[in-house]
Motif scaffolding. Structure first.
Motif, PDB file in Angstrom:
ATOM      1  N   GLN A   1      45.632  38.324  44.188  1.00  0.00           N
ATOM      2  CA  GLN A   1      44.957  38.462  42.899  1.00  0.00           C
ATOM      3  C   GLN A   1      45.463  37.364  41.971  1.00  0.00           C
ATOM      4  N   LEU A   2      44.543  36.548  41.461  1.00  0.00           N
ATOM      5  CA  LEU A   2      44.922  35.366  40.694  1.00  0.00           C
ATOM      6  C   LEU A   2      44.485  35.488  39.239  1.00  0.00           C
TER       7      LEU A   2
ATOM      8  N   GLU B   1      39.099  25.215  40.399  1.00  0.00           N
ATOM      9  CA  GLU B   1      38.303  25.675  41.528  1.00  0.00           C
ATOM     10  C   GLU B   1      38.996  25.338  42.842  1.00  0.00           C
TER      11      GLU B   1
ATOM     12  N   VAL C   1      41.841  27.887  43.717  1.00  0.00           N
ATOM     13  CA  VAL C   1      41.350  29.177  44.219  1.00  0.00           C
ATOM     14  C   VAL C   1      40.823  29.028  45.637  1.00  0.00           C
TER      15      VAL C   1
ATOM     16  N   THR D   1      41.952  30.820  49.372  1.00  0.00           N
ATOM     17  CA  THR D   1      41.025  31.554  50.247  1.00  0.00           C
ATOM     18  C   THR D   1      41.127  31.100  51.703  1.00  0.00           C
TER      19      THR D   1
ATOM     20  N   VAL E   1      40.651  36.628  47.976  1.00  0.00           N
ATOM     21  CA  VAL E   1      41.113  36.457  46.598  1.00  0.00           C
ATOM     22  C   VAL E   1      40.343  37.369  45.647  1.00  0.00           C
TER      23      VAL E   1
ATOM     24  N   ARG F   1      39.676  37.108  41.984  1.00  0.00           N
ATOM     25  CA  ARG F   1      39.790  36.146  40.873  1.00  0.00           C
ATOM     26  C   ARG F   1      39.568  36.888  39.577  1.00  0.00           C
TER      27      ARG F   1
ATOM     28  N   TRP G   1      31.914  31.813  41.015  1.00  0.00           N
ATOM     29  CA  TRP G   1      32.548  32.494  42.132  1.00  0.00           C
ATOM     30  C   TRP G   1      31.732  33.626  42.733  1.00  0.00           C
TER      31      TRP G   1
ATOM     32  N   VAL H   1      36.013  35.327  47.883  1.00  0.00           N
ATOM     33  CA  VAL H   1      36.363  35.513  46.472  1.00  0.00           C
ATOM     34  C   VAL H   1      35.603  36.710  45.906  1.00  0.00           C
TER      35      VAL H   1
END
Length: 203
Positions: free
Chosen positions: A81-82, A88, A91, A95, A100, A102, A116, A122
Motif C-alpha cells: 500500500q503506497l 508513475e 508505482v 507492481t 499495489v 495506490r 491507475w 494497481v
C-alpha cells in the motif's frame, strides 16, 4: 460485498483476533512517522499466524523503492500500500513484485484516479488527507467521482461503515484508529463489530 482490511496491526495477538473476526486483509505499517510502526519480523510472524487466506499488506509513506522492496520481502507481505506523492514509474516498478493499493486523497482522485483505474496490478484506495487521523470523508460529495473498484478508508468505524458502503459502493473498506484501545493496540470487540457491520451491508 466489500472486502475488509484491518490496518495498523502490530502484534500476533491482534492479527489472530482480526482474522478470527473475518477480516480479509491486515495492514502492517512500515512508515517511520507512524504511531503504529511495526518491524518486519513482527509483521512476518503475525502474517504467518493467520495463514494464506488473509492478505498481508505492507503500508509505506514516501519511502524509497529499495526500502519498500526490502521490508516487503522480509515481512513476507502479499501486497503493498503506497501513500504519498509518487511518480508513475515508481508505482509501476513496485507492481513488478507485488499488487499495489495506490492511496489517493480526494483532491487527487479525478486526475490520478484515471491514470491507475485500468492498470493491471494497481487498485485505488481513497483516504483522508491525514491517514490514520480518524476523520471521515464527505462521502456524498465524492459519489460522482468515486471510481468503481476503489477501496475506501478514512475515519471508518463500526457505526458508519454501513453508510459509507451504501453511498460509495467501495470494493473494500479499511480502518485503523476507530478500532483501537490505544494507538497500535486493537480493541477486539471494535474489530469484530466493524467486520460484522461491513459484512451485513448490501451496497
Amino acid at each position: 460485498m466489500p472486502r475488509v482490511k484491518i490496518c495498523g496491526t502490530t502484534s500476533v495477538h491482534d492479527a489472530v483476533q482480526a482474522a478470527q473476526a473475518g477480516a480479509d486483509a491486515l495492514g502492517f505499517i512500515f512508515a517511520p512517522v507512524s504511531k503504529r510502526l511495526v518491524s518486519a519480523s513482527v509483521a512476518r510472524e503475525a502474517g504467518l499466524s493467520v495463514g494464506p487466506a488473509v492478505a498481508r499488506v505492507g503500508v509505506f509513506l514516501d519511502q524509497g523503492l529499495d526500502e519498500v522492496l526490502r521490508l516487503s520481502e522480509a515481512a513476507r507481505v502479499s501486497a503493498v500500500q503506497l501513500h504519498g506523492p509518487l511518480s508513475e514509474g515508481f508505482v509501476r516498478a513496485v507492481t513488478a513484485f507485488y499488487p499495489v493499493l495506490r492511496v489517493l486523497r480526494p483532491a487527487d482522485l479525478v486526475t490520478e484516479g484515471k491514470l491507475w483505474q485500468d492498470v493491471p496490478g494497481v487498485t485505488l484506495m481513497l483516504d483522508a488527507p491525514q491517514p490514520g487521523g480518524g476523520v471521515p470523508l464527505d462521502w456524498e460529495s465524492l459519489r460522482a467521482t468515486f471510481p468503481p473498484g476503489t477501496w475506501l478508508a478514512g475515519g471508518l468505524g463500526p457505526w458508519n461503515v454501513a453508510e459509507a458502503i451504501r453511498v460509495l459502493r467501495p470494493a473494500g473498506v479499511d480502518a485503523v484508529s476507530h478500532l483501537e484501545a490505544r494507538p497500535g493496540v486493537k480493541d477486539s470487540s471494535k474489530v469484530a463489530a466493524f467486520v460484522r457491520a461491513a459484512r451485513a451491508t448490501t451496497p
